[in-house]
Design an enzyme around this catalytic site. Structure first.
Site, PDB file in Angstrom:
ATOM      1  N   HIS A 199     -10.469  13.434   3.525  1.00 20.95           N
ATOM      2  CA  HIS A 199      -9.536  12.442   2.990  1.00 20.95           C
ATOM      3  C   HIS A 199      -9.068  11.405   3.990  1.00 20.95           C
ATOM      4  O   HIS A 199      -8.278  10.529   3.635  1.00 20.95           O
ATOM      5  CB  HIS A 199      -8.295  13.137   2.422  1.00 20.95           C
ATOM      6  CG  HIS A 199      -8.504  13.728   1.060  1.00 20.95           C
ATOM      7  ND1 HIS A 199      -8.393  12.992  -0.099  1.00 20.95           N
ATOM      8  CD2 HIS A 199      -8.840  14.981   0.676  1.00 20.95           C
ATOM      9  CE1 HIS A 199      -8.643  13.770  -1.135  1.00 20.95           C
ATOM     10  NE2 HIS A 199      -8.914  14.977  -0.695  1.00 20.95           N
TER      11      HIS A 199
ATOM     12  N   LYS B  81       3.859   2.876  -1.657  1.00 21.22           N
ATOM     13  CA  LYS B  81       2.993   3.919  -1.107  1.00 21.22           C
ATOM     14  C   LYS B  81       3.748   4.540   0.056  1.00 21.22           C
ATOM     15  O   LYS B  81       4.818   4.045   0.423  1.00 21.22           O
ATOM     16  CB  LYS B  81       1.647   3.351  -0.634  1.00 21.22           C
ATOM     17  CG  LYS B  81       1.763   2.099   0.250  1.00 21.22           C
ATOM     18  CD  LYS B  81       0.407   1.462   0.525  1.00 21.22           C
ATOM     19  CE  LYS B  81      -0.148   0.665  -0.626  1.00 21.22           C
ATOM     20  NZ  LYS B  81      -1.287   1.226  -1.308  1.00 21.22           N
ATOM     21  N   ARG B  82       3.200   5.608   0.668  1.00 28.24           N
ATOM     22  CA  ARG B  82       3.881   6.159   1.824  1.00 28.24           C
ATOM     23  C   ARG B  82       4.033   5.070   2.891  1.00 28.24           C
ATOM     24  O   ARG B  82       3.186   4.189   3.027  1.00 28.24           O
ATOM     25  CB  ARG B  82       3.096   7.352   2.393  1.00 28.24           C
ATOM     26  CG  ARG B  82       3.288   8.628   1.593  1.00 28.24           C
ATOM     27  CD  ARG B  82       4.732   9.114   1.564  1.00 28.24           C
ATOM     28  NE  ARG B  82       5.166   9.671   2.825  1.00 28.24           N
ATOM     29  CZ  ARG B  82       5.335  10.968   3.064  1.00 28.24           C
ATOM     30  NH1 ARG B  82       5.144  11.857   2.113  1.00 28.24           N
ATOM     31  NH2 ARG B  82       5.742  11.395   4.243  1.00 28.24           N
TER      32      ARG B  82
ATOM     33  N   LYS C 260      -0.827   1.303   6.678  1.00 28.69           N
ATOM     34  CA  LYS C 260      -0.710   0.666   5.354  1.00 28.69           C
ATOM     35  C   LYS C 260      -0.067  -0.718   5.457  1.00 28.69           C
ATOM     36  O   LYS C 260       0.014  -1.456   4.477  1.00 28.69           O
ATOM     37  CB  LYS C 260       0.081   1.571   4.403  1.00 28.69           C
ATOM     38  CG  LYS C 260      -0.675   2.880   4.091  1.00 28.69           C
ATOM     39  CD  LYS C 260       0.110   3.758   3.132  1.00 28.69           C
ATOM     40  CE  LYS C 260      -0.515   5.116   2.895  1.00 28.69           C
ATOM     41  NZ  LYS C 260      -1.656   5.093   1.958  1.00 28.69           N
TER      42      LYS C 260
ATOM     43  N   THR D 245      -5.386   5.291  -4.514  1.00 30.57           N
ATOM     44  CA  THR D 245      -5.485   5.448  -5.966  1.00 30.57           C
ATOM     45  C   THR D 245      -4.405   4.617  -6.648  1.00 30.57           C
ATOM     46  O   THR D 245      -4.535   4.281  -7.823  1.00 30.57           O
ATOM     47  CB  THR D 245      -5.353   6.921  -6.396  1.00 30.57           C
ATOM     48  OG1 THR D 245      -4.238   7.499  -5.713  1.00 30.57           O
ATOM     49  CG2 THR D 245      -6.605   7.707  -6.058  1.00 30.57           C
TER      50      THR D 245
ATOM     51  N   LYS E   5      -4.309   2.296 -10.300  1.00 30.44           N
ATOM     52  CA  LYS E   5      -3.259   2.336 -11.336  1.00 30.44           C
ATOM     53  C   LYS E   5      -2.776   0.921 -11.649  1.00 30.44           C
ATOM     54  O   LYS E   5      -2.573   0.562 -12.810  1.00 30.44           O
ATOM     55  CB  LYS E   5      -2.096   3.220 -10.865  1.00 30.44           C
ATOM     56  CG  LYS E   5      -2.482   4.685 -10.736  1.00 30.44           C
ATOM     57  CD  LYS E   5      -1.461   5.501  -9.933  1.00 30.44           C
ATOM     58  CE  LYS E   5      -2.081   6.851  -9.582  1.00 30.44           C
ATOM     59  NZ  LYS E   5      -1.315   7.598  -8.574  1.00 30.44           N
TER      60      LYS E   5
END
Length: 843
Positions: free
Chosen positions: A378, A569-570, A575, A677, A681
């Site tokens: 992952h 998101k986290r 990110k 993911t 969405k």
């Protein structure tokens, strides 16, 4: 302006067309009243909203139980190959609405609850999220369970029943504060304790090699108590099981040692054993080598493998023996999928059971283990890879350490034979990493102990082959596969966005809900005026609804016609929430510099949790909230720009924010996000993506056409080239005036006037230690955001791109992902057989 229909009203129009069968409604009412009567304490005649929620949950659960029992009987009789999905995280969110959707009960419940003078949405809001995961990995596991049941696979999810899931996030003075998530406080109506299947798990002790084989002795025992949760497929009467283990101390725990009279102390010490399932480690993409975490990993694996073998041995099958004793057929009947390296101990544990307990020959046992296990990788971030100290293993799992050494030796002999004289390769490929502190590389263990290794998006799977596991790929290229992640369209469209689902159903029918590729049928409607209007209207209604929610929760007035620019998101440096911050400040400076100019109004929403020990992530949250404090109060800006930090982002919150978003931010440095993911969405729910060519963004751009996403910035090879050359943030700072202005404002305390040095660590990191090269993508990002504004000024053209994206999002269904796992890794075929419902007698 007309008040938008509530979700309840919309649901009445969808799925089961027309009103639910009156018989169903009467039956739901009767059942609800019965449950309410029996769950209410006799001396308390007034029901609370929570009583109503539990009565409804138990009413819905009644519809599950018959199907659940029948599904398990069906598997027992047919004896299919069983899939075991092992994960330390299952981020399930709420269950009530999802169960109603999958059983086709939503209309009946809606109508029955309405007739009783109650509001279904209010009852749904009472349910706690089952937050047994950190983010993507745990939510993926939840989507996979939904898809496996919908595809009729005999599948089981195995994990830990954490007493406390992911912490609740409070923002106090702009800082994240964690609160324990006591999600079980009021009980959990969906789980069933199964004490009759309680199993012992051993720790510590010593190993003895005897004439009869190897014995693991003098261990400490902890009991694993299973709690089963039903997992319904979509309208196919299949109900699979998620089994979560809870740690219990045995009754004699520590009492022998204490037989000197300190009985009270001894009983209190039972907590030591039961701490194993107390709390979820709140790290995402970061490895923390704590002994308790290793205990959790072994606990779930040891309990699960005993369960798997019990089921394998006692299953009904072709010959007449009451039990299976031969393990030859084990890989034909059992597939174990390791969700990341957390359940990696399945490999040595299965070897231990086969060799020490079942007396299978070592080479045969190794062949069985490899054929049974498969591993999903992952992440490529080095700090996320699990590397456990050998000393910790020696103490906690001495027999497993011996097995790992033996497995590694055979593996290295094999490598040496293939690449004679290449000592460096042996060092790189060893499961044991030498050094000051010898460590066990769990990813290497997973690769050599599995028959299949997959990444979770095409670009990620290539990186896995070309860099992370390059040596292993050269050794066994046939092992490596890609399985691009997906999301379940039931929860992430039908449940969370009934308005959009309804508009789609009107045009192409309902079959897309189990075959998302059918959304392609919307492509001819890209220029259809009426359809463009309908899609835009749904988005506007969702925005109005979410604005009302924000106003209530955050006391902030939102301009619902502004662009909803969402980044949830986290919180993690890779990110790049910081890149978003730089854009917000740039925009703010432009408005202040030329207030009379026409700007596209934006509401920027950033949400997500930071791991409690991750200093920089917590600083990023503080920066976002501080920017918001300044921007939102500035009269020059007005409602042209608002910045909101969305507190306590979680599954049930995502279900509200995603349908309302116009712009989805997916802006990680190329080569760092394995898949993502959330990006899928947003695409399915009619937001346009601004993003880098990273993770599944690459495939989204391929499906919808790159011109229908806002793609910017460095690609993977650009990042590599910049690494070779050496990234120098100061060059960009000196060359780009707007960037310099933004950085100077942050460092001078413009956004933290009471504490001018507040963000010095952020500035210092961006200027001198930024692994994720925020400045290198700044210019391209700002330019790309200008293109976003330009398109947003033309609502019709914007909506056309939205329709194109929705129509091309079919690939990103977890049904497609699971079909590929089933065929290419587990060797089973999905089935559309409908198990007869409980009210129809079996043949």
């Amino acid at each position: 302006m007309a008040v938008p229909l509530t979700d309840c009203e919309k649901r009445k129009q969808i799925s089961v067309r027309g009103i639910a069968g009156l018989g169903d409604v009467a039956e739901v009412r009767k059942s609800f009243n019965r449950h309410l009567h029996f769950t209410l304490v006799k001396d308390r005649n007034v029901a609370t909203p929570r009583d109503y929620f539990f009565a409804l949950a138990h009413t819905v659960r009644d519809h599950l139980v018959g199907r659940w029992i029948r599904t398990q009987q069906y598997y027992y009789e047919k004896d299919p190959k069983r899939i075991y999905y092992l994960s330390l995280e299952f981020y399930m969110g709420r269950t009530l609405q999802n169960t109603m959707v999958n059983l086709g009960l939503q209309n009946a419940c809606d109508e029955a609850i309405y007739q009783l003078g109650l509001d279904l949405e209010e009852l749904e809001e009472i349910e706690e999220d089952a937050g047994l995961g950190n983010g993507g990995l745990g939510r993926l596991a939840a989507c996979f369970l939904d898809s496996m049941a919908t595809l009729g696979l005999a599948a089981y999810g195995y994990g830990i029943r954490y007493e406390f899931g992911i912490f609740n996030q409070k923002i106090i003075n702009g800082w994240q504060v964690e609160e324990a998530d006591d999600w079980l406080r009021y009980g959990n109506p969906w789980e069933k304790a199964r004490p009759e299947y309680m199993l012992p798990v051993h720790f510590y002790g010593r190993v003895e090699h005897t004439a009869d084989g190897v014995k693991w002795l003098d261990t400490q025992v902890v009991l694993a108590m299973p709690y089963d949760t039903p997992v319904p497929g979509y309208k196919n009467n299949t109900v699979n099981t998620m089994r979560l283990w809870s740690a219990k101390a045995p009754n004699d725990f520590n009492l022998q040692e204490f037989n000197v009279g300190d009985y009270i102390e001894a009983v209190l010490d039972r907590n030591l054993a039961e701490n194993i399932s107390r709390v979820l480690y709140p790290n995402d993409n970061f490895f923390e080598g704590k002994e308790l975490r290793l205990k959790q990993e072994y606990f779930v694996v040891a309990a699960t493998l005993q369960d798997i073998i019990r089921r394998f041995k006692s299953s009904k099958f072709g010959c007449r023996d009451p039990v299976r004793t031969c393990f030859e057929t084990f890989p034909d009947k059992v597939a174990i999928q390791l969700n990341d390296t957390h359940p990696a101990l399945s490999i040595p544990e299965l070897m231990r059971i086969l060799v020490d307990v079942e007396k299978v020959d070592w080479d045969k046992a190794w062949e069985i283990t490899k054929k049974t296990c498969a591993y999903t990788n992952h992440t490529v971030l080095p700090e996320a890879l699990e590397r456990w100290p050998v000393t910790m293993f020696e103490k906690l799992l001495p027999r497993h350490l011996e097995i790992i050494y033996a497995v590694n030796q055979k593996h290295l002999d094999n490598v040496a034979a293939m690449f004679p004289g290449d000592v460096d390769r042996l060092r790189r490929m060893s499961v044991i990493e030498e050094g000051d502190c010898k460590r066990i590389n769990m990813a290497h263990l997973c690769v050599i102990g599995s028959h299949a290794v997959n990444g979770v998006a095409r670009i990620h799977s290539e990186i896995v082959k070309q860099s992370v596991f390059k040596d292993f790929y050269e050794l066994e290229p046939e092992k490596f596969q890609n399985k691009t992640n997906g999301i379940t369209p039931r929860r992430w469209l039908l449940l969370c966005n009934p308005g959009l689902a309804e508009v789609i159903v009107e045009k192409i029918g309902e079959d897309f809900l189990t075959d998302l590729s059918q959304l392609k049928k919307l492509l001819p409607l890209v220029n259809d005026e009426a359809f463009i209007r309908d899609v835009a209207k749904v988005k506007q209604e969702n925005k109005l609804k979410f604005s009302a929610f924000l106003e209530k929760e955050y006391k902030v007035k939102i301009n619902p016609s502004s662009m909803f620019d969402v980044h949830v998101k986290r919180i993690h440096e890779y990110k790049r929430q910081l890149l978003n911050c730089l854009h917000i400040i740039t925009l703010y400076n432009r408005i202040r510099k030329d207030p009379s100019k026409s700007f596209v109004p934006r509401t920027v929403m950033i949400g997500g949790k930071a791991a409690p020990g991750y200093h920089m992530a917590k600083m990023i949250i503080k920066l976002v909230t501080s920017i918001g404090d300044v921007v939102n109060q500035d009269p020059i800006v007005g409602d042209r720009l608002k910045v909101i930090f969305l507190e306590n982002y979680r599954v049930s919150f995502a279900e509200k924010v995603i349908p309302s978003a116009d712009l989805s931010q997916q802006i990680s440095t190329a080569g760092t996000e394995a898949s993502g993911t959330g990006n899928m969405k947003f695409m399915l729910n009619g937001a346009l993506t601004i993003g880098t060519m990273d993770g599944a963004n690459v495939e989204m751009a391929e499906e919808a056409g790159e011109e229908n996403l806002f793609i910017f910035g460095m690609r993977v090879d650009d990042v590599e080239a910049l690494d070779k050359k050496g990234y120098n943030a100061k060059e960009y700072y000196d060359r780009i005036p707007e960037l310099k202005q933004v950085m100077d404002q942050i460092s001078s305390g413009y956004f933290s006037p009471k504490d001018p040095d507040c963000f010095k660590d952020v500035v210092n990191m961006l200027m001198y230690h930024d692994r994720f090269k925020v400045f290198a993508d700044y210019e391209a990002y700002i330019e790309c955001q200008a293109k976003v504004d330009q398109l947003y000024r033309n609502p019709k053209e914007w909506t056309k791109k939205v329709i194109k994206n929705i129509a091309c999002s079919g690939k990103f269904s977890s049904d497609r992902t699971i079909t590929e796992y089933a065929r290419e890794i587990w060797g089973v075929e999905p089935s559309d057989v409908k198990i007869p419902p409980p009210n129809i007698p079996r043949e």
